[in-house]
Design a protein around this motif. Sequence first.
Motif: not given
Lengths: 125, 865
Positions: B128, B131, B214, B238
């Motif tokens: 996380e 990303s 995301l 993702v």
Amino acid sequence: MTARPPARPRHASLWHMVLAPVIWALHFAAIYGVTAIACAKADATDTARWTIFALSALALAGIALNAWRAWVQWDYPSDQNYVHDAPTAEHRREFLGHAGFLLSVVSAIGVVFATLPAVLIRSCL
Amino acid sequence: MTDKHDPNVPVGEPVPEASPSGIYPPTQEMLDQPVPENLRRARAEELRAAWETPRGWRYISAVNNTEVGVWYALTAFGFMLCAGVLALLLRVQLAVPENDFLDADRFNQFFTMHGSAMMFLFAVPMFEAISILLLPGFLGARDMPFPRLSAYGYWSFLIGGIFVLGSILFDSSPKSGWFMYPPLATEQEGVGPDIWLLGLSFIEVASIAAAVELIVGTVKCRPPGMRINLMPLYAWYVLVVGVMILFAFPPLIAGDFLFELQRSMDWPFFDPDRGGDPLLWQHLFWIFGHPEVYIVFLPSIAIAAMVVPTAAQRPIVGYSWIVLSAVGVGFLSFGLWVHHMFTTGLPNLSLGFFSAASEAVVIPTGVQIFAFVATLMVGRVRTSPPMLWIAGALAIFTMGGLTGVMIAIAPFDWQVHDTYFIVAHLHYTLFGGMVFPIIGGIYYFYPFITKRKMSRKLSGLSFWLTFIGFNICFLPMHLTGLKGMPRRVVTYPADAGWDWLNLISTVGSFIVAAGILVFAWDLVRPKGRQPLTPRNPWNAGTLEWSHDVPEEAWGVRSVPYITSRYPLWEDEKFLERFDDGRFYIPDAPDKLRETIVTSAVDAEPQAAVPVTGPGWITIWAAAFTGGTFILPVFHLYVLAAICGAAAIASVIYWLWTSTAQVPKAPSRDVGLGLSLPVYVSGSKAPGWWAVFITMMGDSTAFASLVFGVFFFWTARPDFPPAGTPLPDTLFVTLSAVGFLGAWAATVVARGQNRRQRVGTARGLLATAVLLALVATASLALALYLPGLAPKTHAFPAMMYAIGIWTAAHAALGVIMLLYCLAGSLFGKLTPRYDADLWNTTLYWHFLCLTGLVTALLMGAFPRLT
């Protein structure tokens, strides 16, 4: 309510791209459930096995249909394109068809694999 | 006034939304039009002011992805080092037979926390973190769509992580293994299991928040023109991983919910003496646990998908094949969970399915590795520090994959189950599939993140120490396992033949530690005197390397129009146009932080919406949420309830003051002759997508509870037990009717509000609140009146658990309705600007379904069996 936008064509839909693995997932959940119930409640191996075969045939038919439509959407013979890196609606359509076709192949293998235990194992034990 | 009607639209007609107008796509001539120097400067100043990062002590109120992402990554790395120290202590204990360096109790705590921390505090959060940090760069976006949500997720993670990991210092950690099997874990004395359950549930909530962020970022915030076939591969991964989190984490949350009800209220879900079944926990845990391995692996391999084309200096080979692989793995990985349970006595037929699926997942996994190798073969490879780590990753992961094929076969697994062979296998997959690619990725993206480079020499040293040490440590464990050494034993006898293997492993573990320390030093050593990096140091082709050196907080100077997968390689004029601010929103006239919203598949521009800026409220919200989860560990239920109320109040304040604000003008000129709405509602709005995605996850958790009911029904002959009181049919029916009515009133209210019948809409919202309260009260009475006693048997306990779940959701539904009602009264929600009402309606679609399924499970199911 506001007016609905015009429906998007099938070839611009991500859902159709993942339809084959969704069929795989439903098939997998169904055969797991059928086996669990048939074995726990009735010890009915043959019922479980034949239900699995029927479900697998159904799933494979669905995946095959989807694969055919994805192949048509990919439209490979027309321009033999498998890269799809242009910023055009045509390349996007072909790309989603290509990916959907490949996913159909993997999903079909997945369904066949998951059916094999029912061919080979004839007992709930 | 708020209910003033739009003079141009008669009452009863829907108020139209602003829609995009002007030219799209832009022509080459338009993009070649230079921007006058003074205008360019003035616009850059506006942007700088809008995106300024808070300074001094206010810095921690920042929400920008470049700040939160770095904190997130460093925190996760810090937890990883702690968990690594625990591993070293375990290895010291195991170095020689009959050692007493650690006592058994502490050893149990250490291996439990090593696994839990590596998985929950390092592997998933690291994905996380990276990303959040990188995705906007890949997508040419200013920031993530919900920056405050990222910050909230981070603070929740920090609080939860310190709480869980800190327990080790107070000798009160959980000690039954990272998967917490009952009955061992349900029976453990002390607060250890509660810390695990509640602390990690809290962190899972943060994970789901990140997943929502995301997915929406990838689907709705791509730059104009970046159709789905041009998306960077990282974004594909993702997307897949975000969706996987939504389906994988909720079963564990549902499991935690049941587990904690058993721990604190003695409801016997996992107690076979009272109709429960410990295997239910194993199912729920591994439905989460196996996909989680892929949740950890895919984003890391996604980094490889970014590094490999750069190393080969050519576009990736087989883009479609890699998409196939990511999506295929995402699906198939959900059919593997029982391969962790091969020895639990399930029917052989069932084991066969999971064995088959475990073999099938190798196909898509292998495809991506072959695509990487093919890219390297046809390109002109430049060796670089990142590529070295990626090569190491591929080698180690392939080894782990091969042992995976072996243990996916049930009879082989029966032999090595719970031995060191498994320990070796899982470390090969996780080190090769996660640690190596992540470190490679950090070497690769470090210049993007900090504008400076890491050391080539230290990278080499660190790599070889880690690579060699890893193999010295874990390769012998295959043999240790085959020779029969079980996992999780505090010590072993001298004559078992395991001693020299263990000693070698311990030596290896310290070499790995040395390698990681060299990397850590390279990461944090002061680089102030070092020159800034060139803008594109690896000569990469993707969008993130158009970043500003030295750093600017605005993300991108202008949101580009994309026509290629590798704009920096294939579009010669790209950088010039980009820097000149010739693309979209190159300015910030209202000093607002904004981002462009585009359509999901073809990335046609739909809106330019404001995003949230720095704020303290996210920290407060996270702290109170933390209190709500942490205080029940110590049985401080009243304080926890107060914290819960404060958390809800904080979130309401946050939403009310900074989201879906009524804009001054409906549209804005975004440049290149295009005008876009600044407020969208319904399926065009990022917020609507966020609610949709959250509710998908929420429904999965509910479905897991439903699975629990049917699991008991198949696994137990006495579910429901003969003669037990059943939920009252009349009240169950009343609750179903109440949910249906509240839902219908909400849906009609949305339409009426849009048609400017504001009074009717308000009346309907109030009616919906009333009906929802009736539905909830009926649900409670349906369980209470017949006298269901949840402590006596798993059946009444399960009925109560589902009732609590639905009632809690109904309470949230009521809060959302009241929020809309207040919005309508105070002018935040108008006929034209009605995003909150769209989102509430969406929530109610799901809630209505939950209410109806609950009614069927309570009213119909027990009477049919």
